[in-house]
Design a protein around this motif. Sequence first.
Motif, PDB file in Angstrom:
ATOM      1  N   ASP A  67       3.363  31.428  36.893  1.00  0.00           N
ATOM      2  CA  ASP A  67       3.281  31.749  35.469  1.00  0.00           C
ATOM      3  C   ASP A  67       4.646  31.771  34.783  1.00  0.00           C
ATOM      4  OD1 ASP A  67       4.176  33.891  36.918  1.00  0.00           O
ATOM      5  OD2 ASP A  67       3.047  35.401  35.792  1.00  0.00           O
ATOM      6  N   ALA A  68       5.710  31.377  35.481  1.00  0.00           N
ATOM      7  CA  ALA A  68       7.053  31.454  34.896  1.00  0.00           C
ATOM      8  C   ALA A  68       7.226  30.445  33.765  1.00  0.00           C
ATOM      9  CB  ALA A  68       8.106  31.231  35.975  1.00  0.00           C
ATOM     10  N   ALA A  69       6.742  29.224  33.941  1.00  0.00           N
ATOM     11  CA  ALA A  69       6.884  28.205  32.895  1.00  0.00           C
ATOM     12  C   ALA A  69       6.103  28.593  31.644  1.00  0.00           C
ATOM     13  CB  ALA A  69       6.422  26.856  33.421  1.00  0.00           C
ATOM     14  N   ALA A  70       4.894  29.133  31.839  1.00  0.00           N
ATOM     15  CA  ALA A  70       4.111  29.578  30.679  1.00  0.00           C
ATOM     16  C   ALA A  70       4.789  30.751  29.978  1.00  0.00           C
ATOM     17  CB  ALA A  70       2.701  29.965  31.129  1.00  0.00           C
ATOM     18  N   TYR A  71       5.433  31.611  30.737  1.00  0.00           N
ATOM     19  CA  TYR A  71       6.136  32.743  30.130  1.00  0.00           C
ATOM     20  C   TYR A  71       7.321  32.261  29.302  1.00  0.00           C
ATOM     21  CZ  TYR A  71       8.505  37.252  29.750  1.00  0.00           C
ATOM     22  OH  TYR A  71       9.111  38.377  29.271  1.00  0.00           O
ATOM     23  N   LEU A  72       8.048  31.254  29.791  1.00  0.00           N
ATOM     24  CA  LEU A  72       9.164  30.702  29.023  1.00  0.00           C
ATOM     25  C   LEU A  72       8.673  30.080  27.721  1.00  0.00           C
ATOM     26  CD1 LEU A  72      12.121  29.908  28.674  1.00  0.00           C
ATOM     27  CD2 LEU A  72      11.682  27.897  30.104  1.00  0.00           C
ATOM     28  N   ALA A  73       7.563  29.372  27.774  1.00  0.00           N
ATOM     29  CA  ALA A  73       7.010  28.781  26.549  1.00  0.00           C
ATOM     30  C   ALA A  73       6.594  29.864  25.558  1.00  0.00           C
ATOM     31  CB  ALA A  73       5.820  27.892  26.904  1.00  0.00           C
ATOM     32  N   HIS A  74       6.036  30.949  26.055  1.00  0.00           N
ATOM     33  CA  HIS A  74       5.654  32.049  25.174  1.00  0.00           C
ATOM     34  C   HIS A  74       6.883  32.679  24.515  1.00  0.00           C
ATOM     35  CE1 HIS A  74       3.488  35.482  23.607  1.00  0.00           C
ATOM     36  NE2 HIS A  74       4.248  36.323  24.307  1.00  0.00           N
ATOM     37  N   CYS A  75       7.972  32.816  25.262  1.00  0.00           N
ATOM     38  CA  CYS A  75       9.206  33.377  24.688  1.00  0.00           C
ATOM     39  C   CYS A  75       9.779  32.456  23.615  1.00  0.00           C
ATOM     40  CB  CYS A  75      10.229  33.612  25.786  1.00  0.00           C
ATOM     41  SG  CYS A  75       9.781  34.919  26.953  1.00  0.00           S
ATOM     42  N   ARG A  76       9.739  31.169  23.833  1.00  0.00           N
ATOM     43  CA  ARG A  76      10.225  30.232  22.814  1.00  0.00           C
ATOM     44  C   ARG A  76       9.398  30.345  21.531  1.00  0.00           C
ATOM     45  NH1 ARG A  76      13.584  25.975  24.478  1.00  0.00           N
ATOM     46  NH2 ARG A  76      13.980  25.895  26.740  1.00  0.00           N
ATOM     47  N   ALA A  77       8.096  30.462  21.703  1.00  0.00           N
ATOM     48  CA  ALA A  77       7.234  30.567  20.522  1.00  0.00           C
ATOM     49  C   ALA A  77       7.485  31.874  19.770  1.00  0.00           C
ATOM     50  CB  ALA A  77       5.768  30.467  20.949  1.00  0.00           C
ATOM     51  N   LEU A  78       7.689  32.948  20.497  1.00  0.00           N
ATOM     52  CA  LEU A  78       7.964  34.225  19.843  1.00  0.00           C
ATOM     53  C   LEU A  78       9.297  34.199  19.107  1.00  0.00           C
ATOM     54  CD1 LEU A  78       7.165  37.175  19.327  1.00  0.00           C
ATOM     55  CD2 LEU A  78       8.292  37.759  21.505  1.00  0.00           C
ATOM     56  N   ALA A  79      10.306  33.571  19.711  1.00  0.00           N
ATOM     57  CA  ALA A  79      11.613  33.474  19.037  1.00  0.00           C
ATOM     58  C   ALA A  79      11.515  32.661  17.756  1.00  0.00           C
ATOM     59  CB  ALA A  79      12.630  32.853  19.986  1.00  0.00           C
ATOM     60  N   ALA A  80      10.731  31.587  17.778  1.00  0.00           N
ATOM     61  CA  ALA A  80      10.562  30.786  16.560  1.00  0.00           C
ATOM     62  C   ALA A  80       9.813  31.561  15.487  1.00  0.00           C
ATOM     63  CB  ALA A  80       9.820  29.502  16.895  1.00  0.00           C
ATOM     64  N   GLN A  81       8.914  32.448  15.903  1.00  0.00           N
ATOM     65  CA  GLN A  81       8.159  33.237  14.936  1.00  0.00           C
ATOM     66  C   GLN A  81       8.993  34.369  14.346  1.00  0.00           C
ATOM     67  OE1 GLN A  81       4.613  34.914  16.613  1.00  0.00           O
ATOM     68  NE2 GLN A  81       3.994  35.944  14.695  1.00  0.00           N
TER      69      GLN A  81
ATOM     70  N   TRP B 222      22.254  36.638  27.822  1.00  0.00           N
ATOM     71  CA  TRP B 222      21.342  37.015  28.913  1.00  0.00           C
ATOM     72  C   TRP B 222      21.336  35.878  29.913  1.00  0.00           C
ATOM     73  CZ3 TRP B 222      17.277  34.940  31.455  1.00  0.00           C
ATOM     74  CH2 TRP B 222      16.504  35.787  32.263  1.00  0.00           C
ATOM     75  N   VAL B 223      21.570  36.186  31.227  1.00  0.00           N
ATOM     76  CA  VAL B 223      21.642  35.170  32.271  1.00  0.00           C
ATOM     77  C   VAL B 223      20.699  35.577  33.400  1.00  0.00           C
ATOM     78  CG1 VAL B 223      23.131  33.930  33.880  1.00  0.00           C
ATOM     79  CG2 VAL B 223      24.045  34.699  31.676  1.00  0.00           C
ATOM     80  N   GLY B 224      19.892  34.640  33.852  1.00  0.00           N
ATOM     81  CA  GLY B 224      18.996  34.932  34.971  1.00  0.00           C
ATOM     82  C   GLY B 224      17.850  33.948  35.045  1.00  0.00           C
ATOM     83  N   ARG B 225      16.871  34.288  35.900  1.00  0.00           N
ATOM     84  CA  ARG B 225      15.659  33.482  36.027  1.00  0.00           C
ATOM     85  C   ARG B 225      14.597  34.019  35.070  1.00  0.00           C
ATOM     86  NH1 ARG B 225      14.078  33.618  42.199  1.00  0.00           N
ATOM     87  NH2 ARG B 225      14.304  35.837  41.713  1.00  0.00           N
ATOM     88  N   VAL B 226      13.981  33.133  34.345  1.00  0.00           N
ATOM     89  CA  VAL B 226      12.986  33.526  33.347  1.00  0.00           C
ATOM     90  C   VAL B 226      11.662  33.801  34.058  1.00  0.00           C
ATOM     91  CG1 VAL B 226      11.764  32.836  31.263  1.00  0.00           C
ATOM     92  CG2 VAL B 226      14.146  32.130  31.600  1.00  0.00           C
ATOM     93  N   GLU B 227      11.223  35.049  33.996  1.00  0.00           N
ATOM     94  CA  GLU B 227       9.951  35.473  34.574  1.00  0.00           C
ATOM     95  C   GLU B 227       9.526  36.766  33.890  1.00  0.00           C
ATOM     96  OE1 GLU B 227      10.370  36.248  38.699  1.00  0.00           O
ATOM     97  OE2 GLU B 227      12.279  37.291  38.499  1.00  0.00           O
TER      98      GLU B 227
END
Length: 744
Positions: A366-380, A326-331
Amino acid sequence: MLVRIGLLTEGGYPYVGGDAGLWCDRLVRGLGQHEFDVYALSRTERQEDQGWVRLPPQVGRVRTAPLWTAHDDGVVYGRRTRRRFTEAYGELLTAVCGGSATGGPDVSGSGADSAGAEADRFASALYELAELARDEGGLAVALRSESAMRVLEHACRTPGALRAARTARVPDLLTVAAHVERALRPLSLDWYEDDALGSADLCHAAAGGAAALPGLLARHFLGVPLLVTEYGVHLRAHYLAASAQDEAPAVRALLAAFHGRLATEVYRAATLITPGNSHARRWQERCGADRAKLRTVHPGLEDARFAEVGEGLRGSRSADPGALVWVGRVEPAKDLISLLHAFAEIRRAEPGTRLRIVGTPAEAPDAAAYLAHCRALAAQLFPDEAEGVHAVGDNPVSFEEIGGPEIPSLADAYACGALVVLSSVVEGFPVGLVEAMLCGRATVSTDVGAVVEVIGGTGLVVPPRNPRALAEACVALLRDPERRERLGAAARARALELFTVEQNITAFHGIYLEIVSHSPVRRPVVDEEGEPLPFGVPAEAHVPGRWTRTRFVTERRPRWAEGAPVRATEPAQSRTTEPAQSRTTEPLPGQEPLPAADALPGPDSLLAPMPAPESTAGPLSGPGFPPVPEFADASRSAPETLFAPMPGPMAASSAGLEFPPVPESMAASVSAPDFPPAPAPGPMAAPFAGPDSLPLPVPGAMAAPMTGPDSLSVPGTMAGPSVAPGVLPAPVPASVAVSVGEGA
């Protein structure tokens, strides 16, 4: 053929990293045979501090103006000007607050007529404000004044206004007023002169909204044709941005109505409109764009940077046949949450699969917070896995950025996997999808925006927000390598045919020539020595006809025809508009002072003197005559009515102009349409031209033939014809013969 284009941008070219800056730069560099003048509106101070990109030599000049701040123009309106502003601004806001403003079709005839009337009201008020800004020097102070707030409040409380507008409170009105003032700042610019946008053959707006507003005014003031290009519809972008903000319903409704009215006027006034895809085309048609004006031009990408991956080294560069990319801007609009849940199902079907997310956070808050949420979900969802008890665990989902040792370039990002995934819920033109196609990669995408139009059967498409469907499509392609190869080859062939820079430049080159060839010649084309350039404009541009799209209706000689031919000059400094000087007229003897000609409305005048071929025109005046009003609009006169000055006590005057005396032997022809000559029983004077004229006794026999039927000859002392109702005749020397007829 050399064409001078005025390129209009907002927050884009020539600023570094601006919207649509890349395709504008490719367009300008690809059309080296034409000249470009760039008129750019900046959005933030940071954007101006970042500077410009390197400009090619065909860019003649660049003029910029900030939208993020408003300079105090110091213009103080007089009482009459304030009234003029209040009326125009009130009409604009009344059109915004009145009913639906989306510009869409209405099934009822009365609704369609009402929408058209409101659109006309908005356009008339917008151009009236532009003319006011041009005459007085700006609108910045007036749009932020207390009277502007009162006008906005009155428009929201008017019967028939939007239901949400009637609930607006004072903070809501302040927010709307600030937004409207920012959107109307281009009206106060000094770009609408002959040496600025007037020197362009056409204006090309790179987007709608504020970027197209200078093009609207250039068309209104100078008749320059307007081309509007929208790869992302401005009105749709406003709706999406408003939905993400916490604003009051009244604010959202009023701003949506304002941008809807503006989009409708932009589409109606544009000569041609070039959407980037069918999705944008449907939005434009919904907002009132004429289908006959629409020309779809797809964005162009440089295929050379992806040629090595797409042709020569497909499958190499450490490509993993079991990896999804997946390639693009995280939002949030990219919906990586659904992608992670879909990948969980893919891992259950194909345990060795990996997911590589390549991208950086967008500029949204809210893009940076969304990226952090995605990282946390992937780890879970995917705990670190290890092959054995002595190995280091590794997560099958990785978040990476372009520029590192593993992914040095964008082409390497697409080459590192066997399948490219697009999981967006909102998408305009999917540039990342076209890049994957140029790299020869099979794709699985969600059905949003222009995805189906771009893919065209060379990839799999699933509904958005459906992780199970996305997982099934990915598993089907992962298990069939030959199908992936066939889809990848077909995708690259389609991208090379439709989405290259060459086809984009060729399309716009043809559109430029089409617009210029259907527009009348507004300025002469000269060479370096200032001599007329033969064949500088197409021959059909000199031939008037219905096919001409841009029409001019003027009652005077246009400004471009006065003086030397127009040349491109350096950017003009901020001009200070002085109030127009009113023309004054000296009163005649025995006559009250006449009002200024500029103070009288032209359409209300009934008669206006026109110079006759052989005599000088002017109404009768002198001692004993009532004052004759002066008419402001000299171009509107009674049909074929000529007034001849006479010697003696009669003084000729016409709109304050002095005329030389006429010899007594010269005959003056006076006509009075619609008034037949009065009979002259006995020794009567010649009939007068007005209905209130009375005959005077004339001694002696009657001679001097008259020009009309039933004409009477009048020798000796004769009363001159009355030229208007209520004006009494004056005695004329016997040597003057006057012939009176029914028509001049």
